[in-house]
Scaffold this active site. Structure first.
Site, short mmCIF file in Angstrom:
data_model
loop_
_atom_site.label_atom_id
_atom_site.label_comp_id
_atom_site.label_asym_id
_atom_site.label_seq_id
_atom_site.Cartn_x
_atom_site.Cartn_y
_atom_site.Cartn_z
N HIS A 289 41.49 35.97 36.45
CA HIS A 289 41.37 35.00 37.55
C HIS A 289 41.42 33.60 36.96
O HIS A 289 40.59 33.25 36.12
CB HIS A 289 40.04 35.17 38.28
CG HIS A 289 39.77 36.58 38.72
ND1 HIS A 289 40.62 37.28 39.54
CD2 HIS A 289 38.74 37.42 38.45
CE1 HIS A 289 40.12 38.49 39.77
NE2 HIS A 289 38.99 38.60 39.11
N LYS B 263 42.32 35.42 44.17
CA LYS B 263 40.94 35.78 44.54
C LYS B 263 39.94 34.86 43.83
O LYS B 263 38.92 34.49 44.40
CB LYS B 263 40.66 37.25 44.15
CG LYS B 263 41.56 38.26 44.87
CD LYS B 263 41.30 39.68 44.39
CE LYS B 263 41.77 39.92 42.97
NZ LYS B 263 43.24 39.89 42.79
N GLN C 100 41.66 43.33 40.98
CA GLN C 100 42.85 44.07 41.46
C GLN C 100 43.01 43.92 42.98
O GLN C 100 42.61 42.93 43.52
CB GLN C 100 42.81 45.54 41.02
CG GLN C 100 42.89 45.72 39.52
CD GLN C 100 41.59 45.40 38.81
OE1 GLN C 100 40.56 45.93 39.15
NE2 GLN C 100 41.63 44.54 37.82
P1 GDP Z 1 43.48 36.50 41.08
O1 GDP Z 1 43.62 37.52 40.01
O2 GDP Z 1 43.66 37.06 42.44
O3 GDP Z 1 42.21 35.70 40.95
O4 GDP Z 1 44.70 35.46 40.89
P2 GDP Z 1 45.22 34.83 39.51
O5 GDP Z 1 44.24 33.79 39.07
O6 GDP Z 1 45.59 35.90 38.55
O7 GDP Z 1 46.58 34.18 39.99
C1 GDP Z 1 46.64 33.20 40.97
C2 GDP Z 1 47.20 31.90 40.37
O8 GDP Z 1 47.60 31.02 41.41
C3 GDP Z 1 46.20 31.11 39.54
O9 GDP Z 1 46.89 30.47 38.50
C4 GDP Z 1 45.63 30.10 40.53
O10 GDP Z 1 45.19 28.90 39.90
C5 GDP Z 1 46.84 29.82 41.36
N1 GDP Z 1 46.58 29.49 42.77
C6 GDP Z 1 45.66 30.02 43.62
N2 GDP Z 1 45.82 29.53 44.87
C7 GDP Z 1 46.89 28.68 44.81
C8 GDP Z 1 47.60 27.89 45.78
O11 GDP Z 1 47.29 27.89 46.97
N3 GDP Z 1 48.69 27.18 45.32
C9 GDP Z 1 49.08 27.19 44.01
N4 GDP Z 1 50.14 26.46 43.65
N5 GDP Z 1 48.44 27.92 43.09
C10 GDP Z 1 47.37 28.66 43.48
P1 IMO Z 2 43.57 40.81 39.13
O1 IMO Z 2 42.11 41.06 39.38
C1 IMO Z 2 47.57 42.46 38.70
C2 IMO Z 2 47.82 46.53 37.06
C3 IMO Z 2 48.45 46.71 35.69
C4 IMO Z 2 49.05 48.09 35.85
C5 IMO Z 2 47.99 48.83 36.69
C6 IMO Z 2 47.03 49.66 35.88
O2 IMO Z 2 43.85 39.65 38.24
O3 IMO Z 2 44.33 40.77 40.44
P2 IMO Z 2 44.98 49.11 34.29
O4 IMO Z 2 44.93 48.35 32.99
O5 IMO Z 2 44.10 48.54 35.36
O6 IMO Z 2 44.80 50.58 34.11
O7 IMO Z 2 46.52 48.93 34.80
O8 IMO Z 2 47.29 47.82 37.38
N1 IMO Z 2 46.71 45.57 37.10
C7 IMO Z 2 46.78 44.35 37.64
N2 IMO Z 2 47.85 43.69 38.19
N3 IMO Z 2 46.36 41.89 38.69
C8 IMO Z 2 45.28 42.55 38.18
O9 IMO Z 2 44.04 42.11 38.29
C9 IMO Z 2 45.48 43.82 37.58
N4 IMO Z 2 44.67 44.72 36.98
C10 IMO Z 2 45.44 45.78 36.71
O10 IMO Z 2 49.43 45.72 35.45
O11 IMO Z 2 50.22 48.02 36.60
MG MG Z 3 44.81 37.89 38.34
#
Ligand code: GDP
Ligand code: IMO
Ligand code: MG
Length: 432
Positions: A41, A16, A228
């Site tokens: 993120h 995201k 989330q």
């Molecule tokens: P969010 O919580 O939904 O914002 O996602 P996170 O940042 O926790 O996890 C997504 C991970 O994948 C991050 O390390 C991003 O830099 C990476 N990412 C996002 N889009 C892509 C993609 O299209 N390809 C690859 N290889 N990595 C990506």
């Molecule tokens: P983003 O925004 C993945 C999960 C936790 C746990 C459950 C409840 O990066 O996608 P909490 O601390 O919110 O009460 O935990 O939700 N969880 C996530 N898993 N990405 C997240 O955020 C999360 N935020 C909470 O691992 O299972």
């Molecule tokens: Mg995340």
């Protein structure tokens, strides 16, 4: 005029942050509307010299990284003030201007006792634990619903704040000392802690719902960024293995104060496979070398807690569910590059539960716990796709995989991620 919501279509970490960053320069406001510093993120930003810089955001909206875009923390967020200022200071030290940040006066504050209660509750639950991030998120939302929460605006009236902390601690200290055998907190210590942030937080605080309303009336574009995801939503997720907020498109309205009819586009972020952190059902989870392959290819370790993420194949039942619950108008399919190098790529098209075929999420959570995926197997590809910038740059098998995901998932796939960087993206239909 338009308000656009970005939501996670699976169990979080779909990318995201990258999607929000991608749209940052086309929007005037980016609003975080739910959750708190449980989110993580990772955003990778190109630099003028051609290098890239990586940022990990937890509490601040990803739009804070885009100059000219106003970042807003909405009323639906729970705010850990210590984390807020650590994150602000961290970004300022790296040259990011955070002075435009707006914070809702109605957002709730994560008090120290709620961090403690989150952790001890998990220990107490043992094998029934949720696997929370331990940031105090659940107990703070519980206080909000229980009407004993502390709001940002309470920091500006010391006597009101003291009264509210006294009320909350009467209950919390009983729980901490009598149920969990821990030490309680003193009213003085909590009030002092919270008041220590009052002067610093004041310039950011405003009526964010009014601000956003006025922005929409003035034809500005507002992006509502979920923390989330759909399957972690307290109403629509795999309860009780969920977070405690409304992470779906409906939450974008309540968590920001923007009226539902104003939100005219919902972008669902969906990974080309599936991951989950913490406990709870996950039908397509892999416990073998293919799961390890995905974890390694996608570097699937939590941005917030560093925990290895559970990995599995793409689940189109989950995607269809997310499309329906959120009214997804466009999907962004992320991390397609991470599937490169597989002989075949399975897609879950339905479930079998005790011999019964399910095209939709089973109504009963127990059924979902032992749902067996029905797979369709598509041929894989071995070419490096990270340089693809148009759909036709992708190998035929990768295109066929995307097209099949699209057919099964209830909305068009408008953008495809082929790498973590801002430009490592294939746009099939422009989002804005
Ligand atoms: P969010 O919580 O939904 O914002 O996602 P996170 O940042 O926790 O996890 C997504 C991970 O994948 C991050 O390390 C991003 O830099 C990476 N990412 C996002 N889009 C892509 C993609 O299209 N390809 C690859 N290889 N990595 C990506
Ligand atoms: P983003 O925004 C993945 C999960 C936790 C746990 C459950 C409840 O990066 O996608 P909490 O601390 O919110 O009460 O935990 O939700 N969880 C996530 N898993 N990405 C997240 O955020 C999360 N935020 C909470 O691992 O299972
Ligand atoms: Mg995340």
């Amino acid at each position: 005029m338009p308000a656009i919501a970005i939501i996670g279509a699976q169990w979080g970490d779909e990318g995201k942050g990258k999607a929000t960053d991608l749209l940052g320069s086309s929007v005037d406001y980016v609003v975080k509307f739910n959750g708190g510093n449980n989110a993580g993120h990772t955003v990778v930003i190109p630099q003028p010299d051609g290098s890239t810089e990586k940022f990990a955001l937890h509490l601040l909206p990803s739009g804070i990284l885009t100059p000219g875009c106003t970042p807003v923390i909405g009323n639906g967020v729970v705010v850990d003030l210590k984390v807020l200022f650590e994150e602000i200071d961290g970004l300022e030290a790296r040259g990011i201007d955070t002075s435009d940040l707006k914070l809702s006066a109605n957002a709730h504050v994560i008090a120290p006792y709620n961090r403690e209660i989150d952790k001890v509750t998990e220990r107490f639950l043992g094998s029934r634990r949720i696997g929370t991030t331990g940031r105090g998120i659940g107990p703070t939302y519980a206080d909000k619903m229980n009407r004993i929460g502390i709001r940002v605006q309470d920091l500006f009236d010391a006597s009101i704040l003291r009264g509210k902390v006294e009320g909350a601690l009467e209950l919390k200290n009983q729980i901490l000392t009598k149920v969990y055998n821990r030490r309680g907190f003193t009213v003085d210590a909590i009030v002092e802690d919270l008041l220590s942030y009052a002067d610093r937080v004041r310039p950011y605080v405003c009526d964010t719902a009014l601000l956003l309303h006025d922005a929409l009336v003035a034809d500005k574009t507002v992006l509502l960024e979920a923390g989330q995801a759909t399957l972690l939503d307290v109403d629509h997720g795999t309860y009780p293995f969920v977070t405690s907020s409304s992470a779906t498109a409906g939450g974008a309205s309540t968590g920001s104060g923007i009226a539902p009819a104003r939100i005219n586009q919902v972008i669902g972020i969906v990974k080309a496979y599936t991951t989950r952190v913490g406990e709870g059902p996950f039908p397509t989870e892999l416990h073998d070398d293919k799961g390890e392959f995905l974890r390694k290819a996608g570097w699937e370790y939590g941005t917030t807690t560093g925990r290895p993420r559970r990995c599995g194949w793409y689940d189109s039942v989950v995607a269809r569910y997310a499309a329906r619950i959120n009214g997804v108008t466009d999907f962004v399919l992320t991390k397609l590059d991470c599937l490169t190098g597989l002989e075949e790529v399975p897609i879950c098209v339905a479930y079998e539960v005790d011999g019964v075929h399910h095209d939709e999420m089973p109504v009963n959570q127990s059924d979902f716990h032992h749902a067996v995926p029905v797979y369709e197997y598509l041929p894989g590809w071995f070419e490096d796709i990270s340089g693809a910038r148009s759909f036709d740059d992708l190998p035929e098998n990768a295109k066929a995989y995307v097209e099949r995901c699209e057919e099964l998932s209830g909305s068009r796939i408008s953008v495809i991620g082929v790498g973590p960087g801002r430009h490592e993206t294939v746009v099939r239909h422009p989002l804005i």
